[in-house]
Design a protein around this motif. Structure first.
Motif, PDB file in Angstrom:
ATOM      1  N   THR A 106       0.901  -1.163  -0.047  1.00  0.00           N
ATOM      2  CA  THR A 106       0.080   0.087  -0.060  1.00  0.00           C
ATOM      3  C   THR A 106       0.949   1.289   0.085  1.00  0.00           C
ATOM      4  OG1 THR A 106      -0.015   0.065   2.388  1.00  0.00           O
ATOM      5  CG2 THR A 106      -1.681  -1.197   1.462  1.00  0.00           C
TER       6      THR A 106
ATOM      7  N   GLN B 245       1.196   3.397   2.224  1.00  0.00           N
ATOM      8  CA  GLN B 245       1.663   3.294   3.437  1.00  0.00           C
ATOM      9  C   GLN B 245       2.752   2.689   3.655  1.00  0.00           C
ATOM     10  OE1 GLN B 245      -1.808   2.720   3.083  1.00  0.00           O
ATOM     11  NE2 GLN B 245      -2.214   4.738   3.648  1.00  0.00           N
ATOM     12  N   ASP B 246       3.217   1.554   2.851  1.00  0.00           N
ATOM     13  CA  ASP B 246       4.593   0.957   2.950  1.00  0.00           C
ATOM     14  C   ASP B 246       5.626   1.753   2.508  1.00  0.00           C
ATOM     15  OD1 ASP B 246       3.623  -1.518   4.019  1.00  0.00           O
ATOM     16  OD2 ASP B 246       2.577  -1.953   1.840  1.00  0.00           O
TER      17      ASP B 246
ATOM     18  N   THR C 264       8.375   6.749   9.256  1.00  0.00           N
ATOM     19  CA  THR C 264       8.394   6.399  10.747  1.00  0.00           C
ATOM     20  C   THR C 264       9.316   5.705  11.362  1.00  0.00           C
ATOM     21  OG1 THR C 264       7.004   4.439  10.390  1.00  0.00           O
ATOM     22  CG2 THR C 264       5.711   6.678  10.292  1.00  0.00           C
TER      23      THR C 264
ATOM     24  N   SER D  51       5.605   5.240   2.582  1.00  0.00           N
ATOM     25  CA  SER D  51       5.626   6.612   3.758  1.00  0.00           C
ATOM     26  C   SER D  51       6.133   6.086   4.736  1.00  0.00           C
ATOM     27  CB  SER D  51       4.258   7.004   3.811  1.00  0.00           C
ATOM     28  OG  SER D  51       3.180   6.272   4.260  1.00  0.00           O
ATOM     29  N   ARG D  52       6.121   4.826   5.343  1.00  0.00           N
ATOM     30  CA  ARG D  52       6.568   4.125   6.499  1.00  0.00           C
ATOM     31  C   ARG D  52       8.155   4.392   6.855  1.00  0.00           C
ATOM     32  NH1 ARG D  52       5.580  -1.049   5.996  1.00  0.00           N
ATOM     33  NH2 ARG D  52       3.292  -1.042   6.472  1.00  0.00           N
TER      34      ARG D  52
ATOM     35  N   THR E 279       9.293  -2.003   3.488  1.00  0.00           N
ATOM     36  CA  THR E 279       9.591  -0.584   3.177  1.00  0.00           C
ATOM     37  C   THR E 279      11.077  -0.505   2.288  1.00  0.00           C
ATOM     38  OG1 THR E 279       8.614   0.206   5.318  1.00  0.00           O
ATOM     39  CG2 THR E 279      10.179   1.800   4.288  1.00  0.00           C
TER      40      THR E 279
END
Length: 289
Positions: free
Chosen positions: A22, A24-25, A31, A27-28, A96
């Motif tokens: 996704t 999010q993977d 984090t 943009s991780r 990631t």
């Protein structure tokens, strides 16, 4: 025939990877910046440097040296995610790194590989890669299939989840047939090269695992992340290397393909043993607490 089969298999494998990704993977990375940055430096900068030092130290040239450099420039494949899972590493970090490195190497691989071919070429092999054409070809067999898989996951999540494992298992099942095909295409010289190059690929794989481990220790990462970096730096997308080597649109050289095809065999064995061993050590340590 073999070159087109390899391209199709890699495209399907990258599509299968996209079925589990996704936005999010990607943009991780923000984090877990320290771990991701350390891993990407190891994979994209230190690993090619390790390959160059190895080739220079052993006085390698021609197809073998170019094959080694090609391998070190390939991103971590989806197998690294599987080995990270077995080793009980940081799966989010693994995904990631695989995602980001797959995007970056579209541009770094043709540039550095061209420089490597200039340096390591000998009278037996004269190759070159047009940068824009190579980048677009790599994008066609990596980034675009991954993007298609991500779109399927977003708009048909049930189908994506049902298909993901079958696509990966199917590509994995074809790997032995791929090796046999390359063996037959080269008139049996694959086995001769395996005896000659096998020790070299084993050495490269062990050194790359130690490189990832050392970088993680310098960055003072936790044990799950340390195992992940060891695997991600140590696991290269050998099928991408084979595809670039034998593609009629890229290198079109079966001799260069020998190195990533042999590495694909030795890498799976070494990383499987590494993942199982580290996982068992963790279980024993927990049991003794």
């Amino acid at each position: 025939m073999i070159s087109y089969l390899v391209t199709i298999l890699l495209t399907l494998l990258m599509f299968g990877m996209g079925l589990g990704l996704t936005i999010q993977d990607f943009s991780r990375v923000f984090t877990i910046p320290k771990a991701a940055l350390a891993g990407l430096i190891g994979q994209l900068i230190m690993l090619p440097l390790l390959g160059f030092i190895l080739c220079y130290t052993l006085n390698l040239s021609g197809a073998i040296a170019i094959g080694i450099m090609l391998l070190t420039l390939c991103p971590g494949g989806v197998l690294s995610n599987m080995f990270t899972l077995i080793a009980r590493g940081d799966l989010a970090l693994s995904v990631t790194m695989t995602s980001i490195s797959s995007l970056i190497t579209v541009f770094t691989l043709p540039v550095i590989l061209n420089l490597s071919m200039i340096y390591f070429n000998d009278e037996t092999i004269q190759l070159s890669l047009p940068l824009l054409k190579t980048a677009s070809q790599i994008m066609l067999i990596t980034v675009i299939p991954v993007s298609c898989g991500m779109l399927v996951l977003q708009y048909a999540p049930r189908f994506a989840k049902a298909s993901k494992q079958w696509v990966r298992r199917g590509c994995g099942a074809f790997l032995p047939f791929l090796i046999v095909g390359i063996f037959m295409q080269n008139g049996g010289s694959w086995f001769e090269h395996f005896v000659q190059v096998g020790l070299l690929t084993i050495c490269l794989n062990i050194l790359s695992i130690l490189l990832g481990y050392g970088i993680a220790k310098l960055a003072k990462l936790e044990r799950p992340q340390t195992k992940t970096l060891s695997i991600e730096v140590g696991a290269q997308n050998a099928m991408l290397g084979v595809t670039i080597a034998i593609s009629p649109f890229l290198l079109n050289n079966a001799d260069v393909a020998m190195v990533p095809s042999i590495y694909g065999v030795t890498m799976v064995i070494i990383l499987w043993l590494y993942a199982l061993t580290t996982s068992r050590v963790d279980r024993l340590q927990k049991a003794n607490i």
